[in-house]
Design an enzyme around this catalytic site. Structure first.
Site, PDB file in Angstrom:
ATOM      1  N   LYS A   1       0.575  -1.187   0.545  1.00 48.09           N
ATOM      2  CA  LYS A   1       0.487   0.244   0.220  1.00 48.09           C
ATOM      3  C   LYS A   1       1.050   1.200   0.245  1.00 48.09           C
ATOM      4  O   LYS A   1       0.682   2.143   0.470  1.00 48.09           O
ATOM      5  CB  LYS A   1      -0.544  -0.064   1.428  1.00 48.09           C
ATOM      6  CG  LYS A   1      -1.747  -1.336   1.715  1.00 48.09           C
ATOM      7  CD  LYS A   1      -1.869  -2.102   0.275  1.00 48.09           C
ATOM      8  CE  LYS A   1      -3.410  -1.809  -1.139  1.00 48.09           C
ATOM      9  NZ  LYS A   1      -3.367  -2.390  -2.017  1.00 48.09           N
TER      10      LYS A   1
ATOM     11  N   HIS B   1       7.036  -7.642  -2.293  1.00 45.50           N
ATOM     12  CA  HIS B   1       7.212  -7.072  -1.077  1.00 45.50           C
ATOM     13  C   HIS B   1       7.663  -7.977   0.367  1.00 45.50           C
ATOM     14  O   HIS B   1       7.674  -7.273   1.281  1.00 45.50           O
ATOM     15  CB  HIS B   1       5.330  -7.624  -0.067  1.00 45.50           C
ATOM     16  CG  HIS B   1       4.528  -6.402  -0.818  1.00 45.50           C
ATOM     17  ND1 HIS B   1       4.761  -5.305  -1.797  1.00 45.50           N
ATOM     18  CD2 HIS B   1       2.770  -6.939  -1.099  1.00 45.50           C
ATOM     19  CE1 HIS B   1       3.368  -5.041  -2.052  1.00 45.50           C
ATOM     20  NE2 HIS B   1       2.438  -5.428  -1.987  1.00 45.50           N
TER      21      HIS B   1
ATOM     22  N   SER C   1      -4.917   2.398   3.656  1.00 44.36           N
ATOM     23  CA  SER C   1      -5.328   2.434   2.735  1.00 44.36           C
ATOM     24  C   SER C   1      -5.517   0.834   2.950  1.00 44.36           C
ATOM     25  O   SER C   1      -5.901  -0.095   1.519  1.00 44.36           O
ATOM     26  CB  SER C   1      -4.109   2.549   1.625  1.00 44.36           C
ATOM     27  OG  SER C   1      -3.770   2.166   0.652  1.00 44.36           O
TER      28      SER C   1
HETATM   29  S1  PPS Z   1      -0.344  -3.344  -3.430  1.00 39.83           S
HETATM   30  O1  PPS Z   1      -1.621  -4.181  -3.390  1.00 39.83           O
HETATM   31  O2  PPS Z   1       0.230  -3.624  -1.743  1.00 39.83           O
HETATM   32  O3  PPS Z   1       0.623  -3.599  -4.217  1.00 39.83           O
HETATM   33  O4  PPS Z   1      -0.756  -1.952  -3.363  1.00 39.83           O
HETATM   34  P1  PPS Z   1       0.615  -0.157  -3.902  1.00 39.83           P
HETATM   35  O5  PPS Z   1       0.378  -0.181  -5.075  1.00 39.83           O
HETATM   36  O6  PPS Z   1       1.671  -0.927  -3.231  1.00 39.83           O
HETATM   37  O7  PPS Z   1      -0.024   0.733  -3.046  1.00 39.83           O
HETATM   38  C1  PPS Z   1      -2.179   1.738  -3.396  1.00 39.83           C
HETATM   39  C2  PPS Z   1      -2.258   2.640  -3.303  1.00 39.83           C
HETATM   40  O8  PPS Z   1      -1.283   3.314  -4.058  1.00 39.83           O
HETATM   41  C3  PPS Z   1      -1.905   4.099  -4.930  1.00 39.83           C
HETATM   42  N1  PPS Z   1      -1.825   4.279  -5.866  1.00 39.83           N
HETATM   43  C4  PPS Z   1      -0.969   5.695  -7.113  1.00 39.83           C
HETATM   44  N2  PPS Z   1      -1.109   7.229  -6.655  1.00 39.83           N
HETATM   45  C5  PPS Z   1      -1.234   7.657  -6.864  1.00 39.83           C
HETATM   46  N3  PPS Z   1      -0.653   7.771  -8.482  1.00 39.83           N
HETATM   47  C6  PPS Z   1      -1.261   6.658  -8.836  1.00 39.83           C
HETATM   48  N4  PPS Z   1      -1.097   6.496  -9.989  1.00 39.83           N
HETATM   49  C7  PPS Z   1      -1.158   5.320  -8.155  1.00 39.83           C
HETATM   50  N5  PPS Z   1      -1.650   4.254  -7.905  1.00 39.83           N
HETATM   51  C8  PPS Z   1      -2.432   3.613  -7.115  1.00 39.83           C
HETATM   52  C9  PPS Z   1      -3.756   3.552  -4.946  1.00 39.83           C
HETATM   53  O9  PPS Z   1      -4.845   4.851  -4.806  1.00 39.83           O
HETATM   54  C10 PPS Z   1      -3.834   2.690  -3.089  1.00 39.83           C
HETATM   55  O10 PPS Z   1      -3.575   4.116  -2.606  1.00 39.83           O
HETATM   56  P2  PPS Z   1      -5.169   4.561  -1.625  1.00 39.83           P
HETATM   57  O11 PPS Z   1      -4.571   5.295  -0.830  1.00 39.83           O
HETATM   58  O12 PPS Z   1      -5.981   3.336  -1.387  1.00 39.83           O
HETATM   59  O13 PPS Z   1      -5.499   5.579  -2.448  1.00 39.83           O
END
Ligand code: PPS
Length: 282
Positions: free
Chosen positions: A44, A95, A126
């Site tokens: 996340k 991870h 998140s």
């Molecule tokens: S995971 O499931 O652990 O692999 O998730 P991960 O990709 O690490 O994190 C998910 C959060 O990243 C946000 N996200 C983004 N933020 C900004 N720009 C872009 N392009 C983007 N893509 C993914 C996603 O919305 C999750 O955060 P939250 O706060 O839940 O919205």
């Protein structure tokens, strides 16, 4: 964590997703190649955003690849079977904490982008929403429940504090750079340029514009190859579990003053020896 969750070498994993045999094999047998690029992240923290950026740098902003191949095939997980059979260009994702990382990494020139740091309060929020959107995880009843697990350093993939300490002890160089979600959000262009320099990739200004546009939250949210909606009803409780808000500071909408204080107290204790400027968030 649910009763089905797995604990491997002291680290908790979501049980439905991982096989201890693969984790063991990954550490001993996964051969990282010099030309591999690996995104190593805490959950996340923007993992998929980073993968999308890497794919778009590779295609110079062209969207054909990201719109035709699921993100988990473009950059398979080291801790999964598809990671073992992945072919080039090898972008890989993980991870895993460093002590479970393939030992071959330490004798390779593979490039690693460590992307563990995001305001941990936003990571908690998140996590809460993600776990309530998918069928693989135990569904936490409240942000408080996620916060407690985080403060006990007992959540999936282990202690954020330990991961962060280990990451910050690794210096940046030819083989490793560190990224911070919050800084990338503030100045995405600068962040993408840093990744390009690290990979030795030259991109023209118009290519850079395409990379920025096509990896934006709004475009990724609509790309079914990137937003995880393809997992379908078998795995999902909600259609679009990954792309929730993509902002910094959302924790302020969910934490009480007392919760924020409890968190800050532990954060200060655990990170006391590290300069505050390493953590660029409010
Ligand atoms: S995971 O499931 O652990 O692999 O998730 P991960 O990709 O690490 O994190 C998910 C959060 O990243 C946000 N996200 C983004 N933020 C900004 N720009 C872009 N392009 C983007 N893509 C993914 C996603 O919305 C999750 O955060 P939250 O706060 O839940 O919205």
């Amino acid at each position: 964590m649910s009763d089905d969750d797995l604990r491997y070498e002291e680290t908790p994993f979501l049980g439905g997703l991982y096989d201890p045999e693969i984790l063991k094999k990954g550490r001993k047998e996964f051969v990282l190649k010099d030309e591999d690029v690996v995104a190593v992240t805490f959950p996340k923290s923007g993992t998929n955003w980073l993968i999308e950026i890497l794919c778009l740098i590779h295609s110079k902003g062209d969207t054909k690849w990201i719109q035709s191949v699921p993100i988990w095939e473009r950059s398979p997980w080291i801790e999964s079977q598809p990671g073992f059979v992945a072919e080039g260009p090898r972008f890989l994702t993980s991870h895993l904490p460093i002590h479970l990382f393939p030992t071959s990494f330490f004798n390779s020139k593979a490039k690693v982008i460590q992307y563990v740091i995001r305001n941990p309060k936003d990571v908690i929020v998140s996590t809460y929403f993600f776990c309530n959107s998918v069928k693989l995880a135990k569904r936490p009843k409240s942000v408080e429940e996620c916060l407690e697990g985080f403060l006990e350093e007992a959540g999936p993939y282990g202690s954020w504090f330990e991961r962060c300490q280990a990451m910050l002890r690794t210096s940046e160089g030819e083989q490793t750079i560190r990224k911070v979600y919050d800084s990338q959000k503030k100045d995405t262009e600068r962040s993408v340029e840093k990744i390009c320099r690290f990979l030795g990739k030259k991109v023209e200004p118009e290519e850079l514009s395409l990379i920025l546009k096509n990896s934006s939250f709004e475009i990724m949210k609509e790309n079914k190859m990137s937003n995880y909606s393809m997992l379908g009803d078998v795995y999902l409780l909600q259609k679009n579990p990954l792309m929730r808000k993509g902002v910094t500071g959302d924790w302020k909408n969910y934490f009480t003053v007392a919760q924020a204080e409890a968190f800050d107290k532990l954060f200060q204790e655990r990170m006391a020896d590290l300069p505050r400027e390493l953590f660029p968030w409010e």
